[in-house]
Design a protein around this motif. Sequence first.
Motif, short mmCIF file in Angstrom:
data_model
loop_
_atom_site.label_atom_id
_atom_site.label_comp_id
_atom_site.label_asym_id
_atom_site.label_seq_id
_atom_site.Cartn_x
_atom_site.Cartn_y
_atom_site.Cartn_z
N ARG A 49 0.82 -1.21 0.00
CA ARG A 49 0.00 0.00 0.00
C ARG A 49 0.85 1.26 0.00
N TYR A 50 2.08 1.14 0.45
CA TYR A 50 2.94 2.31 0.57
C TYR A 50 4.05 2.34 -0.48
N ILE A 51 4.62 1.19 -0.81
CA ILE A 51 5.77 1.20 -1.73
C ILE A 51 5.50 0.38 -3.00
N GLN B 174 -8.14 7.78 -3.17
CA GLN B 174 -8.66 7.72 -1.81
C GLN B 174 -8.30 6.38 -1.17
N TYR B 175 -7.94 6.44 0.10
CA TYR B 175 -7.53 5.28 0.90
C TYR B 175 -6.20 4.68 0.43
N GLN B 176 -5.41 5.47 -0.25
CA GLN B 176 -4.07 5.05 -0.65
C GLN B 176 -3.10 5.31 0.49
N GLY B 177 -2.19 4.38 0.73
CA GLY B 177 -1.18 4.59 1.76
C GLY B 177 -0.19 5.65 1.33
N VAL B 178 0.09 6.62 2.22
CA VAL B 178 1.00 7.72 1.91
C VAL B 178 2.00 7.88 3.04
N VAL B 179 3.17 8.39 2.69
CA VAL B 179 4.18 8.75 3.68
C VAL B 179 4.12 10.26 3.88
N VAL B 180 4.10 10.69 5.12
CA VAL B 180 3.95 12.11 5.46
C VAL B 180 5.32 12.72 5.69
N TYR B 181 5.56 13.86 5.03
CA TYR B 181 6.83 14.58 5.13
C TYR B 181 6.57 15.99 5.65
N SER B 182 7.63 16.57 6.18
CA SER B 182 7.61 18.01 6.44
C SER B 182 7.94 18.73 5.14
N PHE C 101 3.47 8.01 8.51
CA PHE C 101 2.69 7.56 7.36
C PHE C 101 1.23 7.43 7.78
N GLY C 102 0.38 7.36 6.76
CA GLY C 102 -1.06 7.28 7.00
C GLY C 102 -1.79 6.82 5.77
N VAL C 103 -3.08 7.09 5.73
CA VAL C 103 -3.95 6.70 4.62
C VAL C 103 -4.68 7.94 4.12
N ALA C 104 -4.67 8.14 2.82
CA ALA C 104 -5.32 9.31 2.24
C ALA C 104 -6.83 9.21 2.42
N ALA C 105 -7.41 10.20 3.08
CA ALA C 105 -8.87 10.24 3.26
C ALA C 105 -9.57 10.82 2.04
N LYS C 106 -8.83 11.61 1.26
CA LYS C 106 -9.38 12.23 0.04
C LYS C 106 -8.38 12.02 -1.09
N SER C 107 -8.91 11.97 -2.30
CA SER C 107 -8.04 11.90 -3.47
C SER C 107 -7.43 13.26 -3.75
#
Length: 243
Positions: free
Chosen positions: A81-83, A190-198, A206-212
């Motif tokens: 889901r992330y990579i 939507q609901y895609q796994g994403v890595v969160v950066y500054s 990391f988290g899950v996209a709530a919106k596209s």
Amino acid sequence: MRRARGYRTPRGRAARPGAAPPPLPPPPSRRSDGAPRHFRPDTSCSRSCGSGSGGTPRVRRGAMRPLTEAETRTVFEKLGRYIGENIQLLVDRPDGTYCFRLHRDRIYYLSEKLLKVAASIPRESLTALGTCFGKFTKTQKFRLSVTALDFLAPYAKFKVWVKPGSEQSFLYGNHVLKSGLGRITENTAQYQGVVVYSMADVPLGFGVAAKSTQECRKVDPMAIVVFHQADVGEYVRNEDTLM
């Protein structure tokens, strides 16, 4: 005149006062070890756990072992889901071959060289090895840990950048709102796994996209755009239980 009280026979009839009681049944014969012949020891534990030297049961719970086919599928689906297909890059690396091992319900990522060294340590004394990627819950669901962030970030296909004012909120375990969103990778579903950066390209979690991506452009500023999954603040908040 009071009548003398006598005992009752097995059939319930009162016996004559002063009569001798019937003889007791003989005791059961004994085996050579002193136990009655009808005694059967419980060997269910020995069958299920196995017996070591001297008849001591071997408990294999928590032993380090390779993942089963079902466990491998569960772990790879979560990593995918992330990579995505970059999972192969985690196994075949230029500095050697790496693998995943299960130890005490936790998934560890380590090199084969380190695996050979860990094999010489008794499993009762082995606490951890390599990098912990996550753990299996009691319902056999795999939960990815923040300790895997350093290996997910280089291969992440979808990323989210948060504004400096929203970094602290995310590091306290909160979701990312539209007002704190700096950038997002194009074509993020939507609901895609994403890595969160500054905004300085430092991985925060990391988290899950709530919106596209398209929905993020027109939602309310207080709407949630990324569901929180893990963040580096857990190294402080969950220091005792993280490993």
